[in-house]
Design an enzyme around this catalytic site. Structure first.
Site, PDB file in Angstrom:
ATOM      1  N   ASN A 168      -1.943   0.400   6.759  1.00 47.27           N
ATOM      2  CA  ASN A 168      -1.426  -0.855   7.316  1.00 47.27           C
ATOM      3  C   ASN A 168      -0.563  -1.655   6.339  1.00 47.27           C
ATOM      4  OD1 ASN A 168      -3.451  -1.770   5.699  1.00 47.27           O
ATOM      5  ND2 ASN A 168      -4.519  -2.954   7.255  1.00 47.27           N
ATOM      6  N   LYS A 192       0.814  -1.220   0.000  1.00 45.17           N
ATOM      7  CA  LYS A 192       0.000   0.000   0.000  1.00 45.17           C
ATOM      8  C   LYS A 192       0.850   1.273   0.000  1.00 45.17           C
ATOM      9  CE  LYS A 192      -3.925  -2.188   2.327  1.00 45.17           C
ATOM     10  NZ  LYS A 192      -4.962  -1.992   3.382  1.00 45.17           N
ATOM     11  N   GLU A 217      -9.794 -10.972  -7.190  1.00 43.94           N
ATOM     12  CA  GLU A 217      -8.853  -9.859  -7.052  1.00 43.94           C
ATOM     13  C   GLU A 217      -7.699  -9.985  -8.052  1.00 43.94           C
ATOM     14  OE1 GLU A 217      -9.824  -9.027  -2.315  1.00 43.94           O
ATOM     15  OE2 GLU A 217      -7.873  -9.847  -2.865  1.00 43.94           O
ATOM     16  N   HIS A 225      -2.264  -5.516   1.798  1.00 42.01           N
ATOM     17  CA  HIS A 225      -3.559  -6.193   1.706  1.00 42.01           C
ATOM     18  C   HIS A 225      -3.301  -7.623   1.265  1.00 42.01           C
ATOM     19  CE1 HIS A 225      -7.627  -7.280   0.368  1.00 42.01           C
ATOM     20  NE2 HIS A 225      -7.015  -7.792  -0.679  1.00 42.01           N
TER      21      HIS A 225
HETATM   22  P1  CMP Z   1      -7.525  -4.444   3.739  1.00 41.29           P
HETATM   23  O1  CMP Z   1      -7.149  -5.844   4.080  1.00 41.29           O
HETATM   24  O2  CMP Z   1      -6.875  -3.858   2.556  1.00 41.29           O
HETATM   25  O3  CMP Z   1      -9.119  -4.378   3.540  1.00 41.29           O
HETATM   26  C1  CMP Z   1      -9.928  -3.356   4.038  1.00 41.29           C
HETATM   27  C2  CMP Z   1      -9.147  -2.222   4.566  1.00 41.29           C
HETATM   28  O4  CMP Z   1      -9.869  -1.242   5.266  1.00 41.29           O
HETATM   29  C3  CMP Z   1      -8.172  -2.719   5.595  1.00 41.29           C
HETATM   30  O5  CMP Z   1      -7.168  -3.499   4.977  1.00 41.29           O
HETATM   31  C4  CMP Z   1      -7.712  -1.447   6.254  1.00 41.29           C
HETATM   32  O6  CMP Z   1      -6.652  -0.825   5.577  1.00 41.29           O
HETATM   33  C5  CMP Z   1      -8.958  -0.581   6.096  1.00 41.29           C
HETATM   34  N1  CMP Z   1      -9.534  -0.374   7.419  1.00 41.29           N
HETATM   35  C6  CMP Z   1     -10.055  -1.301   8.220  1.00 41.29           C
HETATM   36  N2  CMP Z   1     -10.484  -0.728   9.365  1.00 41.29           N
HETATM   37  C7  CMP Z   1     -10.220   0.595   9.261  1.00 41.29           C
HETATM   38  C8  CMP Z   1     -10.436   1.704  10.112  1.00 41.29           C
HETATM   39  N3  CMP Z   1     -11.008   1.558  11.304  1.00 41.29           N
HETATM   40  N4  CMP Z   1     -10.042   2.909   9.664  1.00 41.29           N
HETATM   41  C9  CMP Z   1      -9.473   3.047   8.451  1.00 41.29           C
HETATM   42  N5  CMP Z   1      -9.252   2.021   7.611  1.00 41.29           N
HETATM   43  C10 CMP Z   1      -9.619   0.813   8.009  1.00 41.29           C
END
Ligand code: CMP
Length: 139
Positions: free
Chosen positions: A113, A10, A127, A116
């Site tokens: 984070n 990311k 995906e 993904h």
């Molecule tokens: P990902 O696995 O890419 O799939 C959904 C994404 O939503 C997750 O990783 C996080 O990056 C994002 N996400 C989940 N919870 C939150 C949150 N509370 N605030 C912002 N982003 C979030």
């Protein structure tokens, strides 16, 4: 069984030049990177990709984040790749992620984070097909 999973490095990670460090953890876990490209996601791609989260309060923020900097999309292959990659990534919230995981070592927050990974075989197939043509996958 040998599986394939879809991965995104990311914007928070590409921005901090962590692509190689993340790939090293992926490869150390025995997963093979069989396709990889650095792209700037379009708003439409981000909204479609995260369509299941459309009603969540963080959806707008998530889309803005995913288009803010380049990402690296990847296909990983290996024994039990979907679960294995989720293990290597660690929990969504870096504060809850286990030692040595990508998110423990690199993630900034629940949103930023770093990576993904697909959560199931059906979503992995969807995906992968959204970002790669079959001929791009070199196993
Ligand atoms: P990902 O696995 O890419 O799939 C959904 C994404 O939503 C997750 O990783 C996080 O990056 C994002 N996400 C989940 N919870 C939150 C949150 N509370 N605030 C912002 N982003 C979030």
């Amino acid at each position: 069984a040998i599986q394939r999973t879809f991965s995104i490095i990311k914007p928070d990670a590409t921005k901090r030049n962590l692509t190689g460090a993340i790939n090293a953890k992926i490869e150390a876990a025995g997963l093979r990177i069989i396709a990889q490209k650095r792209i700037r996601m379009t708003r439409e791609q981000a909204e479609t990709f995260y369509g299941v989260h459309r009603e969540r309060p963080f959806f707008g923020e998530l889309v803005e984040f995913m288009i803010s900097e380049p990402v690296v999309v990847q296909v990983l292959e290996g024994e039990n790749a979907i679960a294995k990659y989720r293990e290597v990534m660690g929990a969504t919230d870096p504060d809850e992620a286990a030692d040595g995981t990508i998110r423990k070592d690199f993630a900034l927050s629940k949103g930023e984070n770093s990576v993904h990974g697909s959560d199931a075989p059906e979503t992995a197939a969807e995906e992968i097909a959204y970002f790669f043509a079959g001929l791009d996958l070199v196993g």
